[in-house]
Design a protein around this motif. Structure first.
Motif, PDB file in Angstrom:
ATOM      1  N   TYR A  64      -3.854   9.321  -5.050  1.00 12.96           N
ATOM      2  CA  TYR A  64      -4.555   8.042  -4.964  1.00 12.96           C
ATOM      3  C   TYR A  64      -3.968   7.191  -3.841  1.00 12.96           C
ATOM      4  CZ  TYR A  64      -6.929   8.685  -9.463  1.00 12.96           C
ATOM      5  OH  TYR A  64      -7.719   9.160 -10.482  1.00 12.96           O
ATOM      6  N   ILE A  65      -4.825   6.473  -3.144  1.00 12.84           N
ATOM      7  CA  ILE A  65      -4.393   5.441  -2.209  1.00 12.84           C
ATOM      8  C   ILE A  65      -4.373   4.143  -3.010  1.00 12.84           C
ATOM      9  CG2 ILE A  65      -4.913   4.205  -0.078  1.00 12.84           C
ATOM     10  CD1 ILE A  65      -6.377   6.774   0.845  1.00 12.84           C
ATOM     11  N   ILE A  66      -3.194   3.545  -3.114  1.00 15.31           N
ATOM     12  CA  ILE A  66      -3.009   2.423  -4.042  1.00 15.31           C
ATOM     13  C   ILE A  66      -2.658   1.158  -3.277  1.00 15.31           C
ATOM     14  CG2 ILE A  66      -1.615   1.566  -5.979  1.00 15.31           C
ATOM     15  CD1 ILE A  66      -1.222   4.494  -6.817  1.00 15.31           C
ATOM     16  N   LYS A  67      -3.238   0.060  -3.727  1.00 15.37           N
ATOM     17  CA  LYS A  67      -2.906  -1.249  -3.174  1.00 15.37           C
ATOM     18  C   LYS A  67      -2.503  -2.168  -4.322  1.00 15.37           C
ATOM     19  CE  LYS A  67      -5.730  -3.080  -0.160  1.00 15.37           C
ATOM     20  NZ  LYS A  67      -6.978  -3.722   0.332  1.00 15.37           N
ATOM     21  N   ASP A  68      -1.242  -2.612  -4.319  1.00 15.56           N
ATOM     22  CA  ASP A  68      -0.777  -3.609  -5.282  1.00 15.56           C
ATOM     23  C   ASP A  68      -1.038  -4.994  -4.688  1.00 15.56           C
ATOM     24  OD1 ASP A  68       0.134  -1.724  -7.073  1.00 15.56           O
ATOM     25  OD2 ASP A  68       2.173  -1.702  -6.272  1.00 15.56           O
ATOM     26  N   ILE A  69      -1.592  -5.868  -5.494  1.00 16.07           N
ATOM     27  CA  ILE A  69      -1.982  -7.201  -5.035  1.00 16.07           C
ATOM     28  C   ILE A  69      -1.310  -8.231  -5.936  1.00 16.07           C
ATOM     29  CG2 ILE A  69      -3.942  -8.770  -4.646  1.00 16.07           C
ATOM     30  CD1 ILE A  69      -5.640  -6.031  -4.663  1.00 16.07           C
ATOM     31  N   ALA A  70      -0.510  -9.110  -5.347  1.00  9.17           N
ATOM     32  CA  ALA A  70       0.175 -10.148  -6.118  1.00  9.17           C
ATOM     33  C   ALA A  70      -0.037 -11.496  -5.437  1.00  9.17           C
ATOM     34  CB  ALA A  70       1.665  -9.839  -6.221  1.00  9.17           C
ATOM     35  N   PHE A  71      -0.244 -12.529  -6.244  1.00 13.12           N
ATOM     36  CA  PHE A  71      -0.437 -13.869  -5.680  1.00 13.12           C
ATOM     37  C   PHE A  71      -0.199 -14.912  -6.766  1.00 13.12           C
ATOM     38  CE2 PHE A  71      -4.467 -12.151  -7.104  1.00 13.12           C
ATOM     39  CZ  PHE A  71      -5.085 -13.189  -7.787  1.00 13.12           C
ATOM     40  N   ASN A  72      -0.003 -16.140  -6.319  1.00  8.88           N
ATOM     41  CA  ASN A  72       0.180 -17.272  -7.223  1.00  8.88           C
ATOM     42  C   ASN A  72      -0.850 -18.335  -6.867  1.00  8.88           C
ATOM     43  OD1 ASN A  72       1.298 -20.119  -7.798  1.00  8.88           O
ATOM     44  ND2 ASN A  72       2.625 -18.827  -9.057  1.00  8.88           N
TER      45      ASN A  72
ATOM     46  N   GLU B 115      -5.496  -1.831  -6.934  1.00  6.48           N
ATOM     47  CA  GLU B 115      -6.651  -1.007  -6.584  1.00  6.48           C
ATOM     48  C   GLU B 115      -6.174   0.437  -6.443  1.00  6.48           C
ATOM     49  OE1 GLU B 115      -8.465  -2.488  -3.037  1.00  6.48           O
ATOM     50  OE2 GLU B 115      -8.849  -4.473  -3.876  1.00  6.48           O
ATOM     51  N   ARG B 116      -6.902   1.337  -7.052  1.00  3.54           N
ATOM     52  CA  ARG B 116      -6.566   2.766  -6.988  1.00  3.54           C
ATOM     53  C   ARG B 116      -7.821   3.543  -6.617  1.00  3.54           C
ATOM     54  NH1 ARG B 116      -2.502   4.965  -9.981  1.00  3.54           N
ATOM     55  NH2 ARG B 116      -3.889   6.604 -10.713  1.00  3.54           N
ATOM     56  N   VAL B 117      -7.791   4.174  -5.459  1.00  8.05           N
ATOM     57  CA  VAL B 117      -8.943   4.960  -5.020  1.00  8.05           C
ATOM     58  C   VAL B 117      -8.469   6.367  -4.692  1.00  8.05           C
ATOM     59  CG1 VAL B 117     -10.816   5.149  -3.355  1.00  8.05           C
ATOM     60  CG2 VAL B 117     -10.028   2.895  -4.071  1.00  8.05           C
ATOM     61  N   ARG B 118      -9.125   7.338  -5.252  1.00  7.32           N
ATOM     62  CA  ARG B 118      -8.774   8.731  -4.982  1.00  7.32           C
ATOM     63  C   ARG B 118      -8.949   9.016  -3.491  1.00  7.32           C
ATOM     64  NH1 ARG B 118      -5.822  12.528  -7.290  1.00  7.32           N
ATOM     65  NH2 ARG B 118      -6.818  12.276  -9.325  1.00  7.32           N
ATOM     66  N   GLY B 119      -7.954   9.596  -2.875  1.00  5.11           N
ATOM     67  CA  GLY B 119      -8.001   9.854  -1.435  1.00  5.11           C
ATOM     68  C   GLY B 119      -8.833  11.075  -1.102  1.00  5.11           C
ATOM     69  N   PHE B 120     -10.113  11.016  -1.443  1.00  2.00           N
ATOM     70  CA  PHE B 120     -10.992  12.159  -1.206  1.00  2.00           C
ATOM     71  C   PHE B 120     -11.141  12.441   0.286  1.00  2.00           C
ATOM     72  CE2 PHE B 120     -12.969  11.170  -5.464  1.00  2.00           C
ATOM     73  CZ  PHE B 120     -12.677  12.389  -6.035  1.00  2.00           C
ATOM     74  N   THR B 121     -11.068  13.712   0.639  1.00  2.00           N
ATOM     75  CA  THR B 121     -11.347  14.157   1.996  1.00  2.00           C
ATOM     76  C   THR B 121     -12.749  14.761   2.028  1.00  2.00           C
ATOM     77  OG1 THR B 121     -10.487  16.379   1.569  1.00  2.00           O
ATOM     78  CG2 THR B 121      -8.902  14.699   2.328  1.00  2.00           C
TER      79      THR B 121
ATOM     80  N   ARG C 288       0.835  -1.201   0.000  1.00  2.22           N
ATOM     81  CA  ARG C 288       0.000   0.000   0.000  1.00  2.22           C
ATOM     82  C   ARG C 288       0.873   1.255   0.000  1.00  2.22           C
ATOM     83  NH1 ARG C 288      -2.020  -3.476   3.947  1.00  2.22           N
ATOM     84  NH2 ARG C 288      -4.141  -4.273   3.614  1.00  2.22           N
ATOM     85  N   TYR C 289       0.446   2.256  -0.758  1.00  6.07           N
ATOM     86  CA  TYR C 289       1.175   3.521  -0.808  1.00  6.07           C
ATOM     87  C   TYR C 289       0.273   4.603  -1.393  1.00  6.07           C
ATOM     88  CZ  TYR C 289       1.941   1.729  -5.571  1.00  6.07           C
ATOM     89  OH  TYR C 289       1.769   1.193  -6.819  1.00  6.07           O
TER      90      TYR C 289
END
Length: 243
Positions: A179-187, A197-203, A173-174
């Motif tokens: 944007y608040i972003i979550k990279d998701i990796a799996f096998n 996942e990219r979500v605008r960090g709306f206040t 997460r970063y």
């Protein structure tokens, strides 16, 4: 993995892995929130509710169970196809883009569990607020249940591994470009998968600006699913009621 030409949510939300990763969502809390919210809004018996970005329909099904006429809409065809098994005379599901008004009006339009702020085109955020306004009847209320971005950013867990159904999901997460972003990796099954996942960090201030542009009136702001006071530094949720 090949670069997706479509927006990320049209691919990730349509995979079974999205639902596996988030299968532990608290339905008891969600049901209690729907009870509290519908009571607070004094929704009419048998009132019409539009569940905007309904996913597989968990909120829609419960709202229907407690007496409301519910339409659940989502862009994900797979989620809507799954939700259709729950349909009845007062519960229906359709594929629909929430940027566009639905061809009916409602006593309540609910956009729940941070189902906003995904768009790459900033104009789509305003279009969605305007569409919600158009979907409300004269007595209707709009509800957006969003994360409290300030709290989320301050408490961001940069990396973790979450194991669900034997799959190790590596989460990173970063914050980048608002944007608040979550990279998701799996096998799984011998194949590597990567999603984001990219979500605008709306206040709250960002939403207030959008509401003003859409000529929407913000009535109440709450900070949790019990409709407690919103506190910028401590609240986990940002629940806004408007018309």
């Amino acid at each position: 993995m090949e670069k997706q030409e479509t927006e990320w949510f049209t691919s990730w939300f349509d995979t079974p892995y999205y639902h596996i990763l988030y299968k532990d969502r608290d339905d008891t809390e969600a049901h209690a929130f729907m009870d509290t919210l519908s009571d607070y809004l004094n929704m009419p018996e048998g009132g019409k509710i539009l569940d905007l970005a309904c996913g597989k329909g968990r909120h829609s099904v419960y709202l229907n169970k407690i007496g409301y006429n519910v339409t659940g809409v989502d862009l994900s065809e797979n989620s809507i196809n799954y939700a259709k098994q729950f349909e009845n005379d007062t519960l229906k599901f359709e594929v629909h883009d929430m940027c566009n008004p639905y061809p009916e009006t409602f006593d309540g339009v609910f956009n729940l569990f941070t189902s906003f702020g995904y768009f790459d085109d900033e104009a789509d955020n305003l279009r969605t607020i305007k569409a919600i306004k158009a979907d409300l009847n004269d007595y209707g209320f709009g509800v957006i249940d969003f994360m409290n971005s300030d709290f989320v950013i301050d408490n961001l867990v940069p990396e973790e591994v979450k194991t669900v159904d034997g799959i190790d999901f590596y989460l990173k997460r970063y914050v980048e470009d608002g944007y608040i972003i979550k990279d998701i990796a799996f096998n799984t099954d011998g194949k590597d998968f990567k999603y984001q996942e990219r979500v605008r960090g709306f206040t709250l201030a960002n939403f207030e600006a959008l509401f003003e542009q859409a000529d929407v009136h913000l009535l109440d702001v709450f900070g949790d699913y019990k409709l407690g006071q919103f506190r910028k530094a401590f609240s986990e949720r940002l629940v806004m009621i408007f018309k």
